[in-house]
Design a protein around this motif. Structure first.
Motif: not given
Ligand code: F6R
Length: 370
Positions: A104-106, A109, A157, A243, A246
């Motif tokens: 997860s980036q953030s 989620t 992302s 990409k 979205e």
């Molecule tokens: C695509 C995008 C989303 C996130 C997804 C998971 O560009 O941003 O598909 O990749 O919501 O988010 P994280 O990585 O924050 O859990």
């Protein structure tokens, strides 16, 4: 701040090389071996791991899919990748030897957070691959491997994706190292190719940007796009399709190129744009020829072919209407470069249509509700 860039997305795509580089930084010791002590799972537990389940959503799940190909090849243990919201509501088979990897980036989620709780309740260890220090997902995990992409502001992302692949690769190679699944030299070789990737990504940015912008101008009125790839090119195709939908609100579908004749080829009509991720290692990789024959099939039906391919690939030169070139790279490294032109292409398309690339409609940067 945006600095001199038109948008955060533009800035962040240009940070792809640095995101990979920073994620590698400090994780190799003097002898070139991997050191992931920061992860705080002891070697004994790592040695015992006999299965990996990756849980994630969206782009992060595609990074997990890429890693599956690499980790199964390197470590010889099964790797499953599952959307967190699906995993959470079934009865997954987990044992204490299953390592669940939450990407997860953030780190916020909700779907992924609930899935990781579901895994821990059943006694599995969870390792987070996360870009945000101290977020909920790393806080609730047994271990964390941070991606060091730096803050990602644009909703779509980009640099986080390449950093996630890099971190997942480090994890796979580390497992191979502690389990003795690969020779030390082999691991060093893979790490060497990984270290060369930032420069290769930079090459794509420096040399392909104009071609990509030109292609976007030509394609801006297209109603739909198909994205196809095989092996590690398959998740790249899915990511390219995501990409574009979205941020440019273009209808896209990404699928495994081998599926073409099982249905999707029915969609191909005169002028339909089809993006192919062409595998590298022509002549050595059987999948190269398979993808080329897929191109021939849709070309024969009038498709407009956009290819992401290795510099100078003669088969691609013969069939493609537009090519985004990549420098030579081993197959498992190719996703790190191949996604970059697709990120730029989506951004250019959205800009041409006058949309806010950083804040696409209906989407939030972190999805904190289930
Ligand atoms: C695509 C995008 C989303 C996130 C997804 C998971 O560009 O941003 O598909 O990749 O919501 O988010 P994280 O990585 O924050 O859990």
């Amino acid at each position: 701040e945006k600095g001199g860039w038109d948008s955060f997305m533009d800035k962040e795509i240009h940070e792809d090389p640095a995101a990979v580089q920073r994620t590698l930084l400090g994780r190799l010791n003097k002898d070139g071996d991997l050191n992931l002590d920061e992860v705080h799972i002891d070697e004994h537990d790592f040695k015992a791991v006999d299965k990996i389940i990756v849980i994630a959503c969206g782009t992060a799940s595609y990074a997990g899919m890429v890693a599956k190909y690499a980790i199964e090849h390197w470590v010889r243990i099964p790797v499953e990748v599952e959307l967190a919201h699906e995993f959470r509501y079934r009865d997954p088979i987990l044992t204490p030897r299953t390592l669940v990897v939450a990407i997860s980036q953030s780190g916020e989620t909700m779907d992924t957070l609930m899935a990781l709780r579901h895994a821990r309740e059943q006694g599995s260890k969870v390792l987070a691959i996360c870009n945000t220090q101290g977020a909920s997902i790393p806080r609730e995990s047994d271990a964390v491997l941070y991606t060091h992409a730096g803050p990602e502001v644009a909703v779509a992302s980009t640099k986080a994706f390449v950093a996630q692949i890099t971190a997942a690769y480090l994890l796979g190679l580390y497992l191979a190292q502690v389990k003795g699944a690969m020779f030390r030299d082999e691991i060093h070789q893979v790490l060497d190719s990984l270290k060369q990737m930032p420069a290769k990504i930079q090459w794509v940015i420096d040399t392909q940007t104009a071609t990509i912008a030109e292609a976007a101008k030509r394609m801006v009125d297209a109603k739909s796009f198909l994205f196809l790839g095989r092996h590690v090119g398959y998740p790249v195709a899915l990511e390219g399709a995501l990409k574009l939908k979205e941020i440019a609100y273009t209808f896209t579908e990404g699928f495994a190129a081998g599926e073409l004749k099982h249905g999707p080829i029915a969609l191909v009509d005169e002028g339909e744009p089809v993006v192919f991720i062409v595998p590298p290692e022509r002549g050595r990789n059987v999948l190269h020829a398979k993808v080329i024959s897929g191109i021939e099939e849709v070309k024969a039906r009038g498709a407009f072919i956009i290819a992401v391919a290795e510099e100078g690939d003669p088969d691609v030169e013969r069939y493609a209407d537009v090519v985004f070139w990549r420098p030579k790279a081993p197959t498992l490294m190719s996703p790190l470069v191949d996604v970059v032109p697709l990120q730029l292409f989506a951004m250019d398309m959205a800009n041409l249509k006058g949309y806010d690339v950083d804040k696409p409609r209906n989407l939030a940067k972190s999805v904190t509700v289930e």
